[in-house]
Design a protein around this motif. Structure first.
Motif, PDB file in Angstrom:
ATOM      1  N   VAL A  88       0.831  -1.209   0.000  1.00  0.00           N
ATOM      2  CA  VAL A  88       0.000   0.000   0.000  1.00  0.00           C
ATOM      3  C   VAL A  88       0.865   1.259   0.000  1.00  0.00           C
ATOM      4  N   LYS A  89       1.942   1.239   0.782  1.00  0.00           N
ATOM      5  CA  LYS A  89       2.823   2.416   0.810  1.00  0.00           C
ATOM      6  C   LYS A  89       3.413   2.668  -0.572  1.00  0.00           C
ATOM      7  N   ASP A  90       3.868   1.596  -1.226  1.00  0.00           N
ATOM      8  CA  ASP A  90       4.444   1.736  -2.557  1.00  0.00           C
ATOM      9  C   ASP A  90       3.385   2.166  -3.572  1.00  0.00           C
ATOM     10  N   SER A  91       2.153   1.746  -3.362  1.00  0.00           N
ATOM     11  CA  SER A  91       1.051   2.156  -4.247  1.00  0.00           C
ATOM     12  C   SER A  91       0.872   3.666  -4.211  1.00  0.00           C
ATOM     13  N   PHE A  92       0.872   4.234  -3.009  1.00  0.00           N
ATOM     14  CA  PHE A  92       0.734   5.678  -2.865  1.00  0.00           C
ATOM     15  C   PHE A  92       1.930   6.405  -3.491  1.00  0.00           C
ATOM     16  N   ILE A  93       3.127   5.889  -3.234  1.00  0.00           N
ATOM     17  CA  ILE A  93       4.331   6.542  -3.770  1.00  0.00           C
ATOM     18  C   ILE A  93       4.317   6.534  -5.290  1.00  0.00           C
ATOM     19  N   LYS A  94       3.969   5.384  -5.874  1.00  0.00           N
ATOM     20  CA  LYS A  94       3.920   5.281  -7.335  1.00  0.00           C
ATOM     21  C   LYS A  94       2.818   6.167  -7.930  1.00  0.00           C
ATOM     22  N   ALA A  95       1.795   6.433  -7.135  1.00  0.00           N
ATOM     23  CA  ALA A  95       0.712   7.315  -7.592  1.00  0.00           C
ATOM     24  C   ALA A  95       1.049   8.789  -7.372  1.00  0.00           C
ATOM     25  N   GLY A  96       2.193   9.047  -6.722  1.00  0.00           N
ATOM     26  CA  GLY A  96       2.612  10.430  -6.512  1.00  0.00           C
ATOM     27  C   GLY A  96       2.267  10.999  -5.157  1.00  0.00           C
ATOM     28  N   TYR A  97       1.980  10.121  -4.174  1.00  0.00           N
ATOM     29  CA  TYR A  97       1.613  10.576  -2.832  1.00  0.00           C
ATOM     30  C   TYR A  97       2.559   9.942  -1.815  1.00  0.00           C
ATOM     31  N   GLU A  98       3.236  10.769  -1.062  1.00  0.00           N
ATOM     32  CA  GLU A  98       4.140  10.251  -0.047  1.00  0.00           C
ATOM     33  C   GLU A  98       3.841  10.961   1.258  1.00  0.00           C
ATOM     34  N   TYR A  99       3.466  10.165   2.276  1.00  0.00           N
ATOM     35  CA  TYR A  99       3.079  10.727   3.564  1.00  0.00           C
ATOM     36  C   TYR A  99       4.138  10.382   4.616  1.00  0.00           C
ATOM     37  N   ASP A 100       4.163  11.166   5.679  1.00  0.00           N
ATOM     38  CA  ASP A 100       5.055  10.825   6.785  1.00  0.00           C
ATOM     39  C   ASP A 100       4.559   9.531   7.433  1.00  0.00           C
ATOM     40  N   ASP A 101       5.434   8.896   8.195  1.00  0.00           N
ATOM     41  CA  ASP A 101       5.120   7.566   8.727  1.00  0.00           C
ATOM     42  C   ASP A 101       3.852   7.546   9.574  1.00  0.00           C
ATOM     43  N   ALA A 102       3.690   8.529  10.424  1.00  0.00           N
ATOM     44  CA  ALA A 102       2.526   8.555  11.316  1.00  0.00           C
ATOM     45  C   ALA A 102       1.234   8.699  10.524  1.00  0.00           C
ATOM     46  N   THR A 103       1.243   9.597   9.531  1.00  0.00           N
ATOM     47  CA  THR A 103       0.050   9.796   8.703  1.00  0.00           C
ATOM     48  C   THR A 103      -0.252   8.551   7.882  1.00  0.00           C
ATOM     49  N   PHE A 104       0.789   7.996   7.262  1.00  0.00           N
ATOM     50  CA  PHE A 104       0.559   6.797   6.452  1.00  0.00           C
ATOM     51  C   PHE A 104       0.005   5.658   7.306  1.00  0.00           C
ATOM     52  N   ASP A 105       0.506   5.508   8.514  1.00  0.00           N
ATOM     53  CA  ASP A 105       0.045   4.416   9.366  1.00  0.00           C
ATOM     54  C   ASP A 105      -1.450   4.520   9.635  1.00  0.00           C
ATOM     55  N   LYS A 106      -1.942   5.737   9.820  1.00  0.00           N
ATOM     56  CA  LYS A 106      -3.377   5.939  10.044  1.00  0.00           C
ATOM     57  C   LYS A 106      -4.178   5.574   8.794  1.00  0.00           C
ATOM     58  N   VAL A 107      -3.661   5.987   7.624  1.00  0.00           N
ATOM     59  CA  VAL A 107      -4.343   5.665   6.366  1.00  0.00           C
ATOM     60  C   VAL A 107      -4.328   4.162   6.121  1.00  0.00           C
ATOM     61  N   PHE A 108      -3.170   3.558   6.329  1.00  0.00           N
ATOM     62  CA  PHE A 108      -3.031   2.132   6.058  1.00  0.00           C
ATOM     63  C   PHE A 108      -3.966   1.291   6.934  1.00  0.00           C
TER      64      PHE A 108
END
Length: 269
Positions: A88-108
């Motif tokens: 999922v993290k790589d999906s966001f990055i490849k789509a052009g979205y990179e979040y800080d770890d804390a934010t990504f963890d909440k989304v994930f």
């Protein structure tokens, strides 16, 4: 036609086991992948990601993860949640979205929870009746799927497909370390069914490459469902595969002479 009818009539009486695919055969995805990624992002105050970019990003990320860590990290002993977190993290990055770890963890956490529930799926109305009909005939029913453990433990039961009432055993790639189209996954299914012979088993799926061909390669009977009128279905038929529109037709195909003839007329067999 008479010979074909006799052949199919004798098949049902010889069957001891039916194995069946899940996605596209028993259940379907509901909505778009972007819907669930958008809801997760908005829930933590982020903008909704672009659907098309998210879809393409996920396809690439999933393919990469599946190559590096097949069967949801089975051989690497990678926890399921870690496999999906990376994907999922790589999906966001490849789509052009990179979040800080804390934010990504909440989304994930929201995405992982959604796809571990019944929310993104719908069950075809003929699935439960067919599975129960098959078991009522005294046939052992097994699930064979390129899926992780949550399909067995959470998703299928939450959709009303329970072990013991709709199916007897499951072979999920994330739990056995083998995935379709490797014929070994079908050999595992035969073992789990009680070492039933392949010629006494029918596999039902929706992919010529992943379902029909590998099952037939080890001597199992097989048929394909074309629920969504795919252009590939005509090629499947030309290759000799029985192709039916749904599980109602599959039951008809197995049931008797008059019903079989009608099913053949409908599907061009």
């Amino acid at each position: 036609m008479v010979c074909a009818v006799v052949s199919k009539l004798s098949l049902l009486s010889k069957l001891r086991c039916i194995t069946i695919d899940v996605t596209g055969t028993l259940i379907a995805y509901k909505g778009n992948l972007g819907d669930y990624y958008c809801m997760a992002a908005k829930a933590v105050g982020l903008e909704c990601p672009d659907y098309k970019r998210m879809h393409e990003g996920f396809k690439t990320a999933y393919t990469d993860m599946a190559k590096q860590y097949p069967c949801f990290g089975y051989a690497a002993k990678m926890p399921n949640v870690d496999w999906w977190r990376s994907c999922v993290k790589d999906s966001f990055i490849k789509a052009g979205y990179e979040y800080d770890d804390a934010t990504f963890d909440k989304v994930f956490k929201r995405i992982y929870s959604s796809f571990g529930s019944s929310a993104p799926y719908s069950i075809f109305p003929d699935s439960r009746p067919f599975l129960r009909w098959a078991r009522h005939q005294g046939i052992i029913v097994g699930i064979v799927s390129n899926a992780e453990y949550r399909y067995q433990d959470v998703i299928l039961p939450s959709l009303g497909l329970h072990k013991g009432s709709e199916w007897d055993f499951g072979v999920f790639s994330g739990l056995v370390g083998v995935e379709k189209p490797d014929p070994k996954i079908y050999e595992i299914a035969l073992e789990k069914a009680g070492n039933i012979a392949p010629e006494e088993t029918l596999h039902i799926g929706d992919s010529f490459r992943k379902d029909y061909f590998p099952a037939r390669s080890i001597g199992m009977h097989a048929l394909l469902l074309d629920r969504f009128k795919t252009p590939d279905a005509e090629e499947w038929r030309k290759s000799g595969a029985p192709v039916l529109p749904d599980l109602v037709a599959a039951q008809t195909w197995l049931a008797g002479e008059e019903s079989l003839i009608n099913a053949n007329k409908l599907t061009g067999l």
